[in-house]
Design a protein around this motif. Sequence first.
Motif, PDB file in Angstrom:
ATOM      1  N   MET A   1       0.850  -1.192   0.000  1.00  0.00           N
ATOM      2  CA  MET A   1       0.000   0.000   0.000  1.00  0.00           C
ATOM      3  C   MET A   1       0.879   1.232   0.000  1.00  0.00           C
ATOM      4  O   MET A   1       1.700   1.407   0.865  1.00  0.00           O
ATOM      5  CB  MET A   1      -0.846   0.002   1.267  1.00  0.00           C
ATOM      6  N   GLU A 319     -11.618  -6.775   4.259  1.00  0.00           N
ATOM      7  CA  GLU A 319     -10.665  -6.026   3.433  1.00  0.00           C
ATOM      8  C   GLU A 319      -9.258  -6.604   3.578  1.00  0.00           C
ATOM      9  O   GLU A 319      -8.525  -6.754   2.593  1.00  0.00           O
ATOM     10  CB  GLU A 319     -10.668  -4.551   3.861  1.00  0.00           C
ATOM     11  N   ILE A 322      -9.048  -9.707   1.583  1.00  0.00           N
ATOM     12  CA  ILE A 322      -8.917  -9.419   0.143  1.00  0.00           C
ATOM     13  C   ILE A 322      -7.479  -9.040  -0.176  1.00  0.00           C
ATOM     14  O   ILE A 322      -6.860  -9.556  -1.105  1.00  0.00           O
ATOM     15  CB  ILE A 322      -9.867  -8.269  -0.275  1.00  0.00           C
ATOM     16  N   ARG A 323      -6.929  -8.125   0.649  1.00  0.00           N
ATOM     17  CA  ARG A 323      -5.557  -7.674   0.402  1.00  0.00           C
ATOM     18  C   ARG A 323      -4.575  -8.836   0.453  1.00  0.00           C
ATOM     19  O   ARG A 323      -3.658  -8.934  -0.360  1.00  0.00           O
ATOM     20  CB  ARG A 323      -5.166  -6.600   1.409  1.00  0.00           C
ATOM     21  N   LYS A 324      -4.793  -9.722   1.441  1.00  0.00           N
ATOM     22  CA  LYS A 324      -3.882 -10.864   1.549  1.00  0.00           C
ATOM     23  C   LYS A 324      -4.031 -11.779   0.343  1.00  0.00           C
ATOM     24  O   LYS A 324      -3.042 -12.282  -0.196  1.00  0.00           O
ATOM     25  CB  LYS A 324      -4.157 -11.634   2.837  1.00  0.00           C
ATOM     26  N   ALA A 325      -5.264 -12.001  -0.104  1.00  0.00           N
ATOM     27  CA  ALA A 325      -5.473 -12.869  -1.257  1.00  0.00           C
ATOM     28  C   ALA A 325      -4.782 -12.297  -2.491  1.00  0.00           C
ATOM     29  O   ALA A 325      -4.288 -13.036  -3.337  1.00  0.00           O
ATOM     30  CB  ALA A 325      -6.972 -13.039  -1.517  1.00  0.00           C
ATOM     31  N   LEU A 326      -4.738 -10.974  -2.572  1.00  0.00           N
ATOM     32  CA  LEU A 326      -4.127 -10.345  -3.742  1.00  0.00           C
ATOM     33  C   LEU A 326      -2.614 -10.214  -3.612  1.00  0.00           C
ATOM     34  O   LEU A 326      -1.970  -9.658  -4.488  1.00  0.00           O
ATOM     35  CB  LEU A 326      -4.739  -8.968  -3.981  1.00  0.00           C
ATOM     36  N   GLY A 327      -2.073 -10.696  -2.480  1.00  0.00           N
ATOM     37  CA  GLY A 327      -0.620 -10.760  -2.395  1.00  0.00           C
ATOM     38  C   GLY A 327       0.016  -9.853  -1.359  1.00  0.00           C
ATOM     39  O   GLY A 327       1.234  -9.692  -1.355  1.00  0.00           O
ATOM     40  N   ALA A 328      -0.788  -9.250  -0.461  1.00  0.00           N
ATOM     41  CA  ALA A 328      -0.189  -8.427   0.589  1.00  0.00           C
ATOM     42  C   ALA A 328       0.529  -9.337   1.576  1.00  0.00           C
ATOM     43  O   ALA A 328      -0.023 -10.336   2.019  1.00  0.00           O
ATOM     44  CB  ALA A 328      -1.261  -7.623   1.304  1.00  0.00           C
ATOM     45  N   ARG A 329       1.783  -8.976   1.883  1.00  0.00           N
ATOM     46  CA  ARG A 329       2.508  -9.730   2.898  1.00  0.00           C
ATOM     47  C   ARG A 329       2.177  -9.149   4.265  1.00  0.00           C
ATOM     48  O   ARG A 329       1.554  -8.105   4.370  1.00  0.00           O
ATOM     49  CB  ARG A 329       4.011  -9.630   2.642  1.00  0.00           C
ATOM     50  N   ASP A 332       3.157  -5.625   4.682  1.00  0.00           N
ATOM     51  CA  ASP A 332       2.311  -4.657   3.973  1.00  0.00           C
ATOM     52  C   ASP A 332       1.107  -4.268   4.830  1.00  0.00           C
ATOM     53  O   ASP A 332       0.737  -3.100   4.918  1.00  0.00           O
ATOM     54  CB  ASP A 332       1.798  -5.252   2.653  1.00  0.00           C
ATOM     55  N   PRO A 405      -6.181 -15.587   5.924  1.00  0.00           N
ATOM     56  CA  PRO A 405      -6.926 -15.001   4.801  1.00  0.00           C
ATOM     57  C   PRO A 405      -8.238 -15.724   4.503  1.00  0.00           C
ATOM     58  O   PRO A 405      -9.229 -15.093   4.127  1.00  0.00           O
ATOM     59  CB  PRO A 405      -5.950 -15.113   3.623  1.00  0.00           C
ATOM     60  N   LEU A 409     -11.701 -13.762   4.608  1.00  0.00           N
ATOM     61  CA  LEU A 409     -12.544 -13.609   3.414  1.00  0.00           C
ATOM     62  C   LEU A 409     -13.964 -14.093   3.665  1.00  0.00           C
ATOM     63  O   LEU A 409     -14.901 -13.623   3.041  1.00  0.00           O
ATOM     64  CB  LEU A 409     -11.949 -14.401   2.244  1.00  0.00           C
TER      65      LEU A 409
END
Lengths: 412, 267
Positions: A1, A319, A322-329, A332, A405, A409
């Motif tokens: 982010m 949220e 979602i962020r973790k699913a999209l690759g947030a470590r 992040d 995650p 979700l």
Amino acid sequence: MPFLEAVRLALHTIRVQKLKSFFTLLGVMIGVMFLIAVVSIVEGMSDYVENDFAAKIIGVNTFDVRRWPNFNPNEDDEDWRELLRRPRLYETEARLVRETLSADFKTAIVSENFIYANAPGVRPRMVQAIATEAAYFDIKKFNLTQGRAFAPQEVVSGSRVLVIGDEIAKYYFANLDPLGRELRIAGQPYTVIGVIEPQGSVFGFSLDRMAIAPYTSALGRALRPRGDIEYITVQGPTREVLMDGMEAVRAAMRGFRRLTPGRADNFALETSDAALSFFDGIRSKMVLFGTALPGIGLVVGALVIMNIMLVAVAERTREIGIRKALGARRKDIIRQFLIEAATLSVVGAAIGAALGVAMSQTIAALTPLPASVAPWSIVAALIVGAGVGIVAGLYPASRAARLDPIAALRQE
Amino acid sequence: MSQHLEEEVPLSTTAERKIIVDQAGAAPSKEWVIVTRGVKREYDMGGEIVRALRGVDIAVRRNEYVAIMGPSGSGKSTLMNIIGCLDTPNEGEYWLNGQLVSTMKDDELARVRNKEIGFVFQTFNLLPRATALANVELPLVYAGISSNERRERAMEALEAVQLGERVHHRPNELSGGQRQRVAIARALVNRPSILLADEPTGNLDSKTSEEIMRVFEGLAETGQTVIMVTHEPDIAAHARRVVVLRDGTIESDERREVFTEKLGLTL
């Protein structure tokens, strides 16, 4: 982010929920406000003490020979008994001091105290009565707006002549020419021969209430009934010469008082440094207490922010998922919530700093306390604000980062 | 998509798949995007062990369009989570695009999700406060791509799903179908190895469902590997190959023609 996006999100949250944000930030705001106010006042006082006070009260390049130190913090009973056992200071010792020092030095015998003074038709009032010598005016750099200072001959003869401060002149001789008029101090009449220009005040204590007469006059006896003197003030041409002179005076005094090498001085030599170090002591205590109390406010503020961030993490579990699913470590997610907490807290600190500046200006305007807002204290307040936010955000952020995650979700 | 068009997307055969699955421990060749070998997953539900997957072998070749079907409780969600790198198996191997994912730690899994997988969810899972563009940019943010390139690629992805006009709308200003197309754009923006869709039409009416299926169809034709998890046979029938799970094991894995014939569905 990205950093800015996280900041924008936090600011948006504040805007949308004004009342909630206000209460969230109240602790940090109050903490920072008082912190700024206290630091400003302490700073203002030390500016004042360093630049004005020391020079006005003691004088530049000046030391005093006294029975005991004037600025004496932390004395206990034992010290006090030792001070009382000390011999008094007499005129003979003033003569000794004068003989010890070269012609570059100026010296004056001084005794002072607050005594009632009266004049016809005016209510009696306390004045700062000073019994001294002609050189005193020179040492203190007093300029006269009217009349003259007394001459050495008048000191020799013990004339009842009086030089008064501006406030005294206005109080006792309103709308009159004070020169040649009579002022009674401790029942004895003195003739006013001069008026000193206004000197201002120190911590709300006026320096214009002086009434100065020769120490050989009745005022000397009124102030020191036992016939001793309060102190000898010595002024040297430069600081170095002054320090040498001070050591010479110390040696002469010890010889005169027959102090063997092992024994401590039974008199005090005091420079303006003593006053400054005395105020340093006061200042460090003020800083300690002055910051400890707002510090509690900051701790409370941190707890409230932590609570709000925990709520935010709970509300935004999905949220986070979602962020973790999209690759947030983890880092992040932690970063996002830390930036958010820090932004919240910095906003609180900024408002608090503005209020603190306003508060110290108000205090400076309404009370004798001086205040000067140090720019560094505002920067420090904002850093403290960010720090409080980061500390408060750590636990909620790490909770957010550790969320599973899948479970996040699934949350509705 | 950038991949070249092919005449006919080749389906892997049962025999080919068996060879790959049987080579335990060996990294599969590049053309095999997904290989699971004896994947097991158990949950401890308050002392009671639930065996969600009891040894699943799947091999998916690049460019395949596969549906994973099964009734609730069959383990298809668990399998989807493992394929999507949201979870790891207790036992067995999972190779994704040549990488052994089954032994990876949290942050490595996050990196793999970011690079290799594009998720499309039943409930869209868009960030409600962010615009369509910002939502699509999100995977690129975590990939560490500069903001200019992010914006450009997100715009491209949205135009590819015919949403070039609505990039600054928030999800609540979009219809269900549009939301799902934003989600598809987001899933594809980082050029993943697989598009992983979990009941992509579950929250849509049948007309919109058809529209989304056509988008998937188009992607499969351009060579995108698509894995779709669903419990609806008529949705599953859009895929080229259908894997049916039951009680944590694979019941069948066959071409869609065989599957539809068995169920008496018409295409």
